[in-house]
Motif scaffolding. Structure first.
Motif, PDB file in Angstrom:
ATOM      1  N   VAL A   1      83.967  97.316  64.092  1.00 23.40           N
ATOM      2  CA  VAL A   1      85.243  96.676  64.436  1.00 23.40           C
ATOM      3  C   VAL A   1      85.093  95.670  65.572  1.00 23.40           C
ATOM      4  O   VAL A   1      85.930  94.786  65.729  1.00 23.40           O
ATOM      5  CB  VAL A   1      86.327  97.715  64.814  1.00 23.40           C
ATOM      6  CG1 VAL A   1      86.698  98.561  63.611  1.00 23.40           C
ATOM      7  CG2 VAL A   1      85.888  98.579  65.989  1.00 23.40           C
ATOM      8  N   THR A   2      84.019  95.788  66.328  1.00 25.27           N
ATOM      9  CA  THR A   2      83.825  94.875  67.455  1.00 25.27           C
ATOM     10  C   THR A   2      83.556  93.442  67.016  1.00 25.27           C
ATOM     11  O   THR A   2      83.571  92.534  67.838  1.00 25.27           O
ATOM     12  CB  THR A   2      82.672  95.365  68.358  1.00 25.27           C
ATOM     13  OG1 THR A   2      81.548  95.686  67.544  1.00 25.27           O
ATOM     14  CG2 THR A   2      83.091  96.579  69.151  1.00 25.27           C
ATOM     15  N   CYS A   3      83.294  93.216  65.726  1.00 24.95           N
ATOM     16  CA  CYS A   3      83.073  91.841  65.271  1.00 24.95           C
ATOM     17  C   CYS A   3      84.371  91.147  64.872  1.00 24.95           C
ATOM     18  O   CYS A   3      84.364  89.977  64.510  1.00 24.95           O
ATOM     19  CB  CYS A   3      82.062  91.809  64.120  1.00 24.95           C
ATOM     20  SG  CYS A   3      82.673  92.519  62.590  1.00 24.95           S
ATOM     21  N   LEU A   4      85.502  91.843  64.956  1.00 20.82           N
ATOM     22  CA  LEU A   4      86.790  91.251  64.578  1.00 20.82           C
ATOM     23  C   LEU A   4      87.305  90.333  65.688  1.00 20.82           C
ATOM     24  O   LEU A   4      87.631  90.783  66.784  1.00 20.82           O
ATOM     25  CB  LEU A   4      87.811  92.347  64.296  1.00 20.82           C
ATOM     26  CG  LEU A   4      87.563  93.188  63.038  1.00 20.82           C
ATOM     27  CD1 LEU A   4      88.482  94.399  63.012  1.00 20.82           C
ATOM     28  CD2 LEU A   4      87.765  92.350  61.788  1.00 20.82           C
ATOM     29  N   THR A   5      87.386  89.057  65.409  1.00 17.77           N
ATOM     30  CA  THR A   5      87.838  88.090  66.426  1.00 17.77           C
ATOM     31  C   THR A   5      89.344  88.153  66.645  1.00 17.77           C
ATOM     32  O   THR A   5      89.844  87.652  67.655  1.00 17.77           O
ATOM     33  CB  THR A   5      87.453  86.656  66.002  1.00 17.77           C
ATOM     34  OG1 THR A   5      88.055  86.362  64.736  1.00 17.77           O
ATOM     35  CG2 THR A   5      85.941  86.513  65.863  1.00 17.77           C
ATOM     36  N   SER A   6      90.079  88.760  65.709  1.00 14.46           N
ATOM     37  CA  SER A   6      91.538  88.845  65.834  1.00 14.46           C
ATOM     38  C   SER A   6      91.988  89.986  66.736  1.00 14.46           C
ATOM     39  O   SER A   6      93.185  90.142  66.992  1.00 14.46           O
ATOM     40  CB  SER A   6      92.175  88.990  64.449  1.00 14.46           C
ATOM     41  OG  SER A   6      91.553  90.025  63.714  1.00 14.46           O
TER      42      SER A   6
END
Length: 206
Positions: free
Chosen positions: A149-154
């Motif tokens: 989830v840490t790759c979610l820019t939103s």
């Protein structure tokens, strides 16, 4: 390719262990995360215990969120000694005398040349962000579609940390439980945007 810093910029050790366990499970391994195993001399807390066919693995996960950090030779030296103690005890288990036992070190960053040389010489498997050339962490992420989830820019950094605190580590988990975002006070409009990004990442369309 999204960077390893973005993947784990606000994470910590245990979520990374869970993530590695999920990657291995996707590849057909039976896994246990955070287990205490009695070695020949002392007991050890093992990050991931994995089994597949006639193979048995002790996987140690080394998480770092410091940019440019490299695991030096001290880490595989230490893990190798622990693995040898565990292996002696494993071989005494019923049906394990003929099993293949192996130790792994998995990190979200990179290894120094000395660490890699020691791993090759000692038979300890090293898996880093881009090492080895085939079978690295980034390769396994792309093949499995299991993105953290840490790759979610939103999401903000604080929101990512809240999800990790709730043990929501994978984008897939979040897409399956979007109600978690609303429970965190995120608006319905933003939830839709976050879930859309997560689904695009999981499908490989980003």
């Amino acid at each position: 390719m999204r960077s390893s810093r973005r993947f784990w910029s606000c994470s910590s050790g245990y979520p990374f262990e869970k993530f590695v366990g999920e990657i291995l499970k996707h590849q057909g391994y039976r896994t246990k995360v955070g287990v205490i195993i009695q070695g020949h001399c002392v007991s050890h807390e093992i990050d991931v215990e994995a089994e597949k066919d006639n193979q048995h693995f002790m996987v140690e996960c080394k998480f770092h969120n410091r940019q440019g950090y490299k695991c030096d030779v001290k880490i595989p030296l230490y893990i190798k000694s622990r693995f040898e103690d565990v292996k002696k005890q494993w071989e005494k288990r019923k049906g394990h005398a003929t099993k293949f036992h192996e130790g792994w070190v998995v990190t979200n960053t990179r290894f120094t040349e000395d660490a890699i040389q020691y791993g090759k010489c000692s038979g300890l498997i090293l898996i880093g962000w881009d090492y080895p050339q085939q079978g690295s962490i980034s390769d396994r992420i792309n093949m499995s579609g299991l993105h953290p989830v840490t790759c979610l820019t939103s999401l903000t950094k604080a929101e990512k940390q809240k999800l990790i605190d709730k043990m929501i580590v994978l984008c897939k988990e979040l897409c399956d439980k979007p109600e978690v975002l609303e429970e965190m006070g995120i608006s319905h409009t933003r939830v839709k945007r976050i879930i859309k990004e997560g689904e695009e990442i999981c499908s490989g369309s980003t």
